[in-house]
Design a protein around this motif. Structure first.
Motif, PDB file in Angstrom:
ATOM      1  N   THR A   8       0.844  -1.187   0.000  1.00 19.39           N
ATOM      2  CA  THR A   8       0.000   0.000   0.000  1.00 19.39           C
ATOM      3  C   THR A   8       0.886   1.247   0.000  1.00 19.39           C
ATOM      4  OG1 THR A   8      -0.112   0.368   2.395  1.00 19.39           O
ATOM      5  CG2 THR A   8      -1.596  -1.316   1.459  1.00 19.39           C
ATOM      6  N   SER A  54      -5.796   0.482   2.745  1.00 19.11           N
ATOM      7  CA  SER A  54      -5.642   0.737   1.315  1.00 19.11           C
ATOM      8  C   SER A  54      -5.607  -0.540   0.492  1.00 19.11           C
ATOM      9  CB  SER A  54      -4.360   1.550   1.060  1.00 19.11           C
ATOM     10  OG  SER A  54      -4.410   2.797   1.699  1.00 19.11           O
ATOM     11  N   GLY A 156      -5.943   5.766  -1.742  1.00 19.12           N
ATOM     12  CA  GLY A 156      -5.477   5.633  -0.373  1.00 19.12           C
ATOM     13  C   GLY A 156      -6.666   5.579   0.564  1.00 19.12           C
ATOM     14  N   PRO A 229      -3.905   8.406  -3.646  1.00 15.82           N
ATOM     15  CA  PRO A 229      -2.785   7.691  -3.020  1.00 15.82           C
ATOM     16  C   PRO A 229      -1.568   8.557  -2.734  1.00 15.82           C
ATOM     17  CG  PRO A 229      -3.104   6.992  -5.312  1.00 15.82           C
ATOM     18  CD  PRO A 229      -4.296   7.807  -4.940  1.00 15.82           C
ATOM     19  N   ALA A 232      -1.724   9.894   0.803  1.00 20.38           N
ATOM     20  CA  ALA A 232      -2.007   8.967   1.902  1.00 20.38           C
ATOM     21  C   ALA A 232      -1.017   9.122   3.057  1.00 20.38           C
ATOM     22  CB  ALA A 232      -2.009   7.529   1.386  1.00 20.38           C
TER      23      ALA A 232
END
Length: 429
Positions: A8, A54, A156, A229, A232
């Motif tokens: 992730t 995620s 995310g 993302p 995140a």
């Protein structure tokens, strides 16, 4: 050759902060951090915990044909599913249900959120984005009025859970009073990608768009947060900094599993799976009519469920001490006299509960509700068994893995005084 594990956007942070990493759903994920699984289990009940989620798969569904498609494929009736009055799903609300096959077995469970008139967000489990998208496309019959996009690994997502969650989140949101206004359980605001989904804008203090959903997988008050993302890590760090005075801890999969089990929530492909979805604690996701004798709509798997005359029964249990058994081919449930009853699906330990004069009490139980002021729970094993026939609550059975045998009690509920449904205004107060 085994496929390499995915990661992730927060993977480097986890490794850099001493997380114990392990494979889960095709991803390398944190099991726990230096604080340990017990502290991480207690944090979302007493204060707050932050989970990297995620790895969950996210689909967007857009177009006027989407709602009829979901009505065909999803267990909940979107035209009568919200609240006690069973009002329709509308923009800003979400609902939990399952996708079934023709035989009534579970493909996966999911949360469906309606973002706009014809825009929907669908969150399913890790590695299930492609199978559920394929299932929907199979029943869409190439209808261009239903556009299905899989955003696996392109979003995310993190869960901020616990009674301190709204105070923590308010510190990093722009105009938190507006965001929190009338944010009831299973509602959401914002969008992580305005070009993909409609939604009332919600941003962090630095202007980053975010989707805030009043949902989670712990049984406690909290939020699921969606962001692009590339944002995140910053969001994760902002939350940890804002939550430090409240006792916020990063939490791994071990605490996620023990919290969800104590809250009576199933793990897909373990507690629910490719067997008939019948006689279990989660039948509320089916579209029952007012008298409970039938369904309000036709949907995939519904006829198989209605036609079934008997099926194994999944039941929750709680033990009498923290010990648990290992899951595997040798794990089974028996009557006290050793008569075989079935199999063990989940067995973990909820460290926030114990028995006081025979009753289950948790650290969130009020003193007036039976919690001693000096309450220091040992924790109790808990989880789910799949038995050949139903048993009434209060029945004691044995669980064994061939090495250890434990006595447990069939329960309707496990961890008492959970806060997931508590009004947000009460939490802020």
């Amino acid at each position: 050759m085994a496929m390499p594990l995915k990661t992730t956007p927060l993977h480097a942070w986890h490794v850099g902060h001493g997380a114990k990493m392990a494979a889960f759903g095709g991803y390398e994920m944190p099991l726990w951090y230096p604080a340990g699984a017990k502290a991480e289990h207690l944090a979302p009940i007493a204060a707050a915990g932050l989970f990297d989620t995620s790895h969950m798969a996210v689909l967007t569904l857009r177009g006027p044909a989407v709602r009829p498609l979901l009505q065909r494929c999803f267990s909940k009736d979107l035209d009568c599913c919200i609240g006690a009055r069973k009002t329709p799903l509308v923009p800003g609300r979400c609902v939990y249900g399952v996708f079934l096959d023709d035989a009534g077995g579970v493909l996966d469970d999911a949360i469906v959120s309606q973002c706009g008139e014809h825009d929907y967000l669908l969150v399913v489990n890790a590695a299930m984005g492609d199978p559920i998208a394929a299932h929907l496309r199979q029943h869409n019959q190439d209808n261009p009025d239903a556009r299905i996009e899989d955003h696996t690994d392109a979003i995310g997502k993190m869960d901020l859970q616990g009674p301190a969650a709204p105070r923590i989140l308010a510190r990093i949101l722009r105009d938190p009073d507006r965001v929190f206004d009338r944010m009831v359980y299973f509602s959401f605001k914002g969008t992580f990608a305005p070009q993909l989904l409609a939604g009332e804008p919600v941003t962090l203090l630095d202007g980053t768009p975010i989707l805030v959903s009043r949902t989670g997988y712990t049984g406690e008050f909290g939020f699921e947060l969606f962001v692009a993302p590339e944002h995140a890590v910053r969001l994760w760090q902002m939350l940890l900094e804002a939550g430090a005075p409240e006792g916020l801890l990063p939490c791994g999969l071990a605490a996620r599993d023990s919290l969800r089990a104590g809250a009576g929530l199933p793990l897909s492909h373990q507690d629910i799976g490719p067997w008939l979805f019948a006689c279990n604690p989660w039948l509320f996701v089916l579209p029952w009519n007012e008298d409970g004798g039938g369904f309000t709509k036709e949907f995939i798997g519904g006829r198989a469920i209605r036609a079934a005359r008997s099926a194994p029964c999944t039941l929750a249990f709680a033990g009498f001490d923290p010990r648990k058994i290992a899951l595997g081919e040798g794990s089974r449930a028996t009557a006290l006299d050793g008569t075989p009853l079935g199999t063990v699906l989940t067995c973990t330990t909820d460290m926030a509960i114990d028995r006081v004069n025979g009753a289950l009490v948790g650290i969130a139980t009020p003193v007036a509700g039976g919690r001693p002021e000096s309450f220091a729970p040992r924790g109790l094993c808990c989880g789910f068994v799949r038995l050949d026939a139903p048993l009434p609550p209060g029945t004691e059975i044995l669980l064994t893995d061939g090495k250890r045998t434990l006595k447990v009690e069939i329960r309707d509920q496990i961890r008492p005084d959970r806060t997931a449904r508590t009004p947000l205004t009460a939490m802020l107060a």
